[in-house]
Each structure stands twice: as structure tokens, then as C-alpha cells.
Design a protein around this motif. Sequence first.
Motif, short mmCIF file in Angstrom:
data_model
loop_
_atom_site.label_atom_id
_atom_site.label_comp_id
_atom_site.label_asym_id
_atom_site.label_seq_id
_atom_site.Cartn_x
_atom_site.Cartn_y
_atom_site.Cartn_z
N GLY A 144 -30.87 18.00 -63.02
CA GLY A 144 -32.05 17.85 -62.17
C GLY A 144 -32.57 19.21 -61.79
N ASP A 145 -33.84 19.25 -61.48
CA ASP A 145 -34.50 20.50 -61.13
C ASP A 145 -33.94 21.03 -59.81
OD1 ASP A 145 -36.23 22.54 -61.52
OD2 ASP A 145 -38.06 21.33 -61.45
N ASN A 146 -34.24 22.29 -59.50
CA ASN A 146 -33.81 22.85 -58.22
C ASN A 146 -34.36 22.01 -57.08
OD1 ASN A 146 -32.41 24.98 -59.34
ND2 ASN A 146 -34.21 26.31 -59.36
N GLY A 147 -33.50 21.73 -56.09
CA GLY A 147 -33.91 20.94 -54.95
C GLY A 147 -33.79 19.45 -55.16
N ALA A 148 -33.27 19.03 -56.33
CA ALA A 148 -33.18 17.60 -56.64
C ALA A 148 -32.14 16.89 -55.77
CB ALA A 148 -32.84 17.40 -58.12
N GLY A 149 -31.17 17.65 -55.27
CA GLY A 149 -30.14 17.04 -54.43
C GLY A 149 -28.74 17.06 -55.06
N LYS A 150 -28.59 17.75 -56.18
CA LYS A 150 -27.30 17.78 -56.89
C LYS A 150 -26.18 18.36 -56.02
CE LYS A 150 -28.90 20.52 -60.08
NZ LYS A 150 -30.25 20.79 -59.53
N SER A 151 -26.44 19.54 -55.46
CA SER A 151 -25.39 20.19 -54.67
C SER A 151 -25.04 19.36 -53.44
CB SER A 151 -25.82 21.59 -54.24
OG SER A 151 -25.93 22.42 -55.37
N THR A 152 -26.06 18.79 -52.82
CA THR A 152 -25.80 17.97 -51.64
C THR A 152 -24.92 16.78 -52.02
OG1 THR A 152 -27.94 18.62 -50.73
CG2 THR A 152 -26.89 16.70 -49.73
N LEU A 153 -25.21 16.16 -53.15
CA LEU A 153 -24.39 15.03 -53.60
C LEU A 153 -22.94 15.47 -53.86
CD1 LEU A 153 -24.15 12.07 -54.43
CD2 LEU A 153 -24.82 12.74 -56.75
N ARG A 196 -30.18 13.54 -44.68
CA ARG A 196 -31.40 14.23 -44.26
C ARG A 196 -31.02 15.54 -43.57
NH1 ARG A 196 -36.58 13.04 -42.17
NH2 ARG A 196 -36.59 10.89 -42.86
N PHE A 197 -31.72 16.61 -43.91
CA PHE A 197 -31.57 17.87 -43.18
C PHE A 197 -32.88 18.09 -42.44
CE2 PHE A 197 -28.92 18.62 -47.02
CZ PHE A 197 -27.71 18.90 -46.41
N GLY A 198 -32.92 17.83 -41.15
CA GLY A 198 -34.18 17.96 -40.43
C GLY A 198 -35.24 17.09 -41.09
N GLY A 199 -36.32 17.73 -41.53
CA GLY A 199 -37.41 16.97 -42.15
C GLY A 199 -37.21 16.71 -43.64
N VAL A 200 -36.14 17.25 -44.22
CA VAL A 200 -35.94 17.11 -45.67
C VAL A 200 -34.96 15.99 -45.97
CG1 VAL A 200 -35.14 18.28 -47.77
CG2 VAL A 200 -36.30 19.59 -45.97
N GLU A 201 -35.42 15.02 -46.76
CA GLU A 201 -34.51 13.98 -47.21
C GLU A 201 -33.87 14.45 -48.52
OE1 GLU A 201 -35.39 9.55 -46.54
OE2 GLU A 201 -37.31 10.49 -47.02
N ALA A 202 -32.68 15.06 -48.42
CA ALA A 202 -32.04 15.63 -49.60
C ALA A 202 -31.51 14.54 -50.53
CB ALA A 202 -30.91 16.56 -49.18
N LEU A 203 -31.00 13.46 -49.95
CA LEU A 203 -30.54 12.32 -50.75
C LEU A 203 -31.19 11.05 -50.20
CD1 LEU A 203 -26.71 13.18 -51.02
CD2 LEU A 203 -28.52 13.63 -52.72
#
Length: 270
Positions: free
Chosen positions: A36-45, A12-19
Amino acid sequence: MPLLEVADIRKRFGGVEALRGVSLTIADGEVVGLMGDNGAGKSTLMKVLCGAIRPDSGTITMAGRPLSMRSPRDATAHGISVVYQDLALVNQRDVATNVFLGQEPRRGFVVDRRRMRREARAVLDELSIRISSVRLPVGGLSGGQRQCIAIARAVHQGGKVVLLDEPTAALGPEQQANVLKLITGLRERGTAVVVVSHNVDHVLAVADRVVVMRAGQVQGIRDVHSTSAADVVGLILGDTAAGAVSHILGPSTEAPTASTTGTSAPRSAQ
Ligand SMILES: Nc1ncnc2c1ncn2[C@@H]1O[C@H](COP(=O)(O)OP(=O)(O)O)[C@@H](O)[C@H]1O
Ligand SMILES: [Mg+2]
């Protein structure tokens, strides 16, 4: 036993659940396309997998052993290397130095340039990367050659799993083909690859499986031999857009349907 197993990763980044509870496996010598679309969480993974970000919870297991990764250095030590989109090459330095960056062979305090050049040449040859001289500064090379050098470095640093972020995005068609060939070569030598891409055709050409993420979750996993571009694009866009996809791509024997969601095993070939 899978080489790498990721289980229920959350970040989670603040209010955003990235994964939001991502699980997947990667086998020895397997190429996994991550879409996955932009913001899907690929880079975070990818950042979690290479130790750049610590997840809030979840586990990463390598050949059955749980990994504790506090930094990218830990990941490299475990055999996980990453090639970011900006490649992190030093343009003013030559090809050989860039293949070794940070791990130059030394004699005493001095970099052993002859050995470095010889070994860099051997690495490039082994991967069938065509570059006329390892003495050339990388700044003057093509985007495709630079991408290949960055991948060569990841492999040379002992990567059993190599993570590639959009390796073909900035390249022309011929160079894209070279990079795709290099990925296929990695699989043949037993290196596992996770490749993030927006290009369905590229993923279907080189990957064994496609993992599609949406809104921080795995939306679906497909064996490339039992899926289609329309099916994968349908997963990326989601159910509401699925009808539009089959309209754009034309009728398909495997048109996307609501039943393609979920993280179940790949559908068998029809
Ligand atoms: N460092 C960060 N700080 C805050 N939010 C972030 C950070 N990194 C990613 N995010 C958010 O997490 C979500 C997933 O991002 P990301 O992993 O970059 O997706 P993708 O690579 O699939 O486009 C997005 O909503 C993004 O804005
Ligand atoms: Mg990204």
C-alpha cells in the motif's frame, strides 16, 4: 480455521482514521505480503498486531481464541513477534547475544555464554543463515546478515507469526535474495509471516497472498498465483491511476480494472 484472524480493526489518531475497519486472516505457515502507498495504514496495522498500539475497536483471534494485547510482551507471549525496520540490534554485542536479547540463558545470575553460543548457532543453522561466528559483533556485519539475525531472534523467541517491516528495503540484490530465501524457509517450517514491502516482485516471489491497503482499508486481497504485478500496482494506486499502470507495465492479460476493488475472495486463475 485461520491461525490469526483480524476483524474490523479501527484506529484513529486525532482527526486521522489510520485504520477504518480492517479484516484479514493468516493461515499457519502462510506468507502474506502487505502492500500500500505511504499513509495507507500498514505500519499502524503491524503495530496493532504486535501489541504496540491498542485499536479503538475490533478483535484479534489466534486459533479461535480472542487475544487481549496490552503490550508487545503480551503479543510475544501469544507467539507474535515483530522485526521493525531499524532492527533494534545492539551493534556492540555479538551475534549470539543479539539472537537471545533479553532472554539470555542463565546459570544462577550469570549468562550461560557457552549455551547461548551453542543455541544461537543451532538457530542460525536451522534457518540456513550463513555467519562465520556467533562471537562477531553485529555492528560489523552486512545489512542482509543483520536483517537475518533480527528475523532469527523473532523466530527464536517463539514466533508463530512473524511480522516483518520492509525487510529488503535497505539491502543490495544479493542480500535481498538471502532474506527472501529466509522468508521462504520460515514458511517451510510452518511459521506464518506478514511482510510489509513496497517491492511487488519480492512480494510475488515469496508470498502466498497479497493484501493491499489504501486509506486505512483493505483495498483488495489476491492469491499470488492468480494475479500480476500490474494488477497489484493498480490496486495500490487506485482506479484513477490504473490506466497509467498498464501503460507503464505494458499490456497485461490481467490489466487492472474497476472490478479489482473490494475485499472479496481472490479471483480464480484464468
Ligand atoms: N502516532 C501517530 N499519530 C498521528 N497520526 C499517525 C500516527 N501513526 C500513523 N498516523 C497516521 O495514520 C495514517 C497511516 O499511517 P501508517 O500506518 O504509518 O501508514 P503506512 O505505514 O502505510 O505508510 C497516516 O495518515 C499517518 O500520518
Ligand atoms: Mg509505514
